[in-house]
Design an enzyme around this catalytic site. Structure first.
Site, short mmCIF file in Angstrom:
data_model
loop_
_atom_site.label_atom_id
_atom_site.label_comp_id
_atom_site.label_asym_id
_atom_site.label_seq_id
_atom_site.Cartn_x
_atom_site.Cartn_y
_atom_site.Cartn_z
N SER A 72 -0.36 0.77 -10.15
CA SER A 72 -1.86 0.09 -9.71
C SER A 72 -2.66 1.07 -8.98
O SER A 72 -3.78 0.96 -8.55
CB SER A 72 -1.70 -1.21 -8.83
OG SER A 72 -2.49 -1.95 -8.61
N ARG A 130 0.89 4.06 -3.17
CA ARG A 130 0.26 5.14 -3.10
C ARG A 130 1.12 6.46 -2.78
O ARG A 130 1.24 7.31 -3.44
CB ARG A 130 -1.09 5.06 -1.87
CG ARG A 130 -1.75 3.96 -1.95
CD ARG A 130 -3.03 4.16 -0.78
NE ARG A 130 -3.53 2.86 -0.69
CZ ARG A 130 -4.80 2.93 -0.57
NH1 ARG A 130 -5.67 3.96 -0.08
NH2 ARG A 130 -5.44 1.60 -0.27
N GLU A 143 -12.00 0.70 -10.66
CA GLU A 143 -11.43 -0.10 -11.70
C GLU A 143 -12.36 -0.15 -12.90
O GLU A 143 -11.74 -0.49 -14.06
CB GLU A 143 -11.41 -1.79 -11.10
CG GLU A 143 -10.17 -1.98 -10.13
CD GLU A 143 -10.65 -1.40 -8.57
OE1 GLU A 143 -9.53 -1.22 -8.07
OE2 GLU A 143 -11.74 -0.97 -8.17
N GLU A 145 0.92 -1.12 -0.05
CA GLU A 145 0.07 -0.01 -0.12
C GLU A 145 1.00 1.31 -0.10
O GLU A 145 0.48 2.30 -0.67
CB GLU A 145 -0.81 0.04 1.23
CG GLU A 145 -1.94 -0.89 1.36
CD GLU A 145 -2.97 -1.10 0.31
OE1 GLU A 145 -3.03 0.12 -0.63
OE2 GLU A 145 -3.96 -1.76 0.27
N ASP A 195 -5.15 -9.85 -8.06
CA ASP A 195 -5.22 -9.01 -9.39
C ASP A 195 -3.94 -8.40 -9.93
O ASP A 195 -3.68 -8.59 -11.18
CB ASP A 195 -6.25 -7.70 -8.81
CG ASP A 195 -6.16 -7.07 -7.76
OD1 ASP A 195 -4.80 -7.45 -6.92
OD2 ASP A 195 -6.78 -6.39 -7.18
#
Length: 628
Positions: free
Chosen positions: A614, A218, A527, A214, A358
């Site tokens: 992502s 980010r 998404e 994360e 994913d």
């Protein structure tokens, strides 16, 4: 006979074609005489010859005495009428003049689609206005965060306070920074950039545990993207605001140096999942396992940092993960969602493209794309792994719903020998955009087809991309709010549950999609709009924009909080929906960014020059941007 107008243009009015050429009265009479029996009878006698001669002289006299429009000023009561196709002069002083006046030669009518200039201008104006609406939503989200939660990771818009759910690094600030740059929201760029310069370095050195994945996608990704966009302002509207670009790069290096402990602490090439920032230590998650997606979704960021810093240590550590995964056993390219960092082996048999699985598939493609002209060197294995996995997806995971045949991607909770589950997370909707990107490598489909760049596998993947985009959009439109649930199940011959529809009885697919009570929440996820953005860029089909606009309107109607910010929802099948009191950082970093880009000019952050990590932070493809 076709009802379409003839496809001619104005230049054709001068073409001597009998279907459109007007003939004079004189020519009509003379041709009639020439071809009729009267001619033969009349010219056989002197009286007939005299009559013919008089008739010819009379017609000649009339022709010679006709007054042209340009000459008729006095005595003919000229009337100029606007017919809508230009002014036509009509002479009212003589019926004979009207009779003999040559009708105007008008071009054949053009079909409406051949007159594109006005329509395109109107369309562009519409989409610019809609793009501005997204920017206003972003500003509203930021103002709520700034007022009630500045410096916290996330905003609780109903409680009007902040919460640290991602380690306390001000994740919303960094996630929103490059979105503000792309939108040209200079005041927000200045506010967010100043906060990074003033506070983030000290936060990094003092904070405790953060999640490696994360924090990388980010915060590290956000800093690196902000560095690039502020140093070259490539494809952005930003003109000013924020600190010097080097501040973002130095902060990113400081953070990455501490995150490296996740790699160095592990006995294998698979990093631990959690890092303690203040002492640069790391440990595995409870249960000792790491998510496959988490360990394989670090490479874009660490590769780019090595490129910028000139220090290969970041790239070496991250790429060892993918090199290790290459040698592990797979099921037609598909992998379980857990991996053990102590043994370096996959754990369990659960195969899915939703949570914990994913972005493994996403980064196989994007890390290969990131290398640009060098991608066909030592990284060819990544593209091979991606292609094998997509074949496996089509073979093992793709099914159609009944009664209307929506294409979806299900799960294999117990591996390929176990039962198939018709469950699809909203997270899986990333796959549509990834498939399209993998097929054309960021080029438009038209250009890729012209240059003969698409093989059979590319075409198969592209068809699946379009089918999945349709399904993901219907996951929105099938609900009462027009917003998708976190998880959907699909009605198949083997699986059915009653009274669990989305609430919109007008939807054609109300009986295809099943939404369980525990799965009806919406977290403002990106998404679907991400894939709509990619597909619009590649196909230029306006339906993807229209679908995106419908989704944005639903967000505006049901998730906006008047005092500032937007909120997740508890149940998308009921109106009005109950709000959850949480604004995820990715709403500013991804959802609104993708919508803004979807409605804008395709030259901004072009797909053949950037890859999006992502968390939707654009990273330049090596060699594609002249100036770093």
């Amino acid at each position: 006979m076709s009802s379409r107008y003839l496809p001619y243009s104005k230049k054709d009015v001068h073409y001597d074609n009998a279907k459109f050429r007007h003939r004079s009265c004189f020519k009509v009479i003379m041709q009639s005489l020439h071809t009729s029996n009267i001619k033969q009878d009349c010219v056989s006698c002197s009286t007939g010859k005299l009559l013919v001669l008089l008739m010819i002289l009379g017609i000649a006299c009339l022709i010679l005495t006709r007054t042209s429009p340009a000459q008729s000023v006095v005595g003919l009561g000229k009337d100029i009428r606007d017919t809508g196709e230009g002014k036509v002069t009509v002479f009212g002083g003589s019926r004979l003049g009207k009779l003999l006046r040559r009708p105007p030669r008008l071009p054949p009518r053009l079909p409406p689609e051949d007159s594109k200039s006005g329509l395109s201008l109107s369309s562009e104006s519409k989409w610019k206005a809609r793009q501005e609406s997204v920017k206003k939503a972003f500003v509203h989200a930021w103002l709520g965060y700034k007022k009630y939660a500045m410096g916290y990771d996330e905003l609780m818009p109903l409680s009007q306070k902040g919460v640290d759910g991602l380690g306390g690094l001000g994740a919303t600030v960094v996630d929103a920074l490059d979105t503000a740059m792309i939108m040209g929201a200079d005041e927000i760029v200045s506010e967010a950039g100043t906060w990074v310069e003033t506070h983030l370095t000290s936060r990094i050195s003092q904070k405790g545990q953060v999640n490696l994945f994360e924090t990388t996608i980010r915060v590290l990704g956000g800093l690196l993207s902000a560095y690039h966009l502020s140093s070259v302002q490539a494809g952005t509207n930003s003109t000013s605001g924020g600190p010097k670009a080097t501040i973002y790069l130095e902060t990113a290096k400081n953070l990455a140096d501490r995150l490296l402990s996740a790699f160095t602490s592990s006995p294998t090439s698979i990093p631990f999942s959690d890092v303690v920032l203040h002492d640069s230590s790391a440990h595995p998650a409870p249960g000792e396992l790491s998510s496959t997606s988490e360990v394989s979704t670090l490479q874009l960021e660490f590769n780019y940092l090595s490129t910028l810093s000139g220090d290969p240590k970041y790239s070496i550590a991250a790429m060892k993960v993918l090199e290790h995964l290459k040698g592990l056993p797979k099921e037609e390219g598909l992998v379980p969602i857990y991996i053990n960092p102590h043994t370096g082996e996959f754990s369990g048999q659960n195969i899915r493209l939703g949570s914990r699985g994913d972005s493994y598939y996403e980064y196989l493609l994007k890390v290969w794309l990131q290398k640009g002209a060098n991608r066909d060197g030592n990284l060819t294995y990544l593209h091979d792994m991606y292609e094998e996995a997509m074949k496996g997806v089509r073979h093992l995971l793709v099914r159609k719903s009944i009664p209307n045949g929506l294409v979806f991607v299900g799960e294999l909770p117990y591996g390929p020998k176990g039962d198939f589950s018709p469950k699809m997370d909203h997270l899986v909707c990333f796959l549509s955009g990834t498939l399209a990107l993998g097929a054309t490598k960021g080029l438009t489909k038209e250009k890729a087809m012209k240059e003969n760049l698409l093989n059979f596998e590319d075409l198969e993947n592209f068809k699946l991309a379009e089918d999945l985009a349709k399904t993901c959009f219907e996951m929105y439109s099938v609900t009462s709010t027009g917003l998708a649930p976190e998880i959907a199940y699909f009605h198949t011959e083997e699986y059915s549950e009653g009274d669990l529809d989305g609430g919109n009885q007008n939807s054609e697919y109300v009986n295809d999609i099943i939404i369980k009570h525990a799965d009806r929440h919406n977290l403002l996820r990106p998404e679907t709009v991400e894939s709509l953005f990619v597909l619009y860029r590649i196909t230029e089909d306006p339906k993807y924009r229209e679908w995106g606009w419908q989704i944005f309107e639903a967000f505006e109607k049901y998730t906006r909080v008047d005092s500032g910010g937007y909120s997740s929802l508890d149940d998308v099948t009921t109106v009005p929906p109950h709000k959850r009191d949480k604004m995820e950082t990715f709403f500013l970093g991804e959802t609104l960014k993708y919508l803004y880009l979807l409605f804008g000019d395709s030259s901004v952050i072009p797909l053949d020059k950037f890859v999006f990590n992502s968390e939707a932070h654009p990273i330049p493809i090596e060699g594609a941007i002249k100036k770093e």
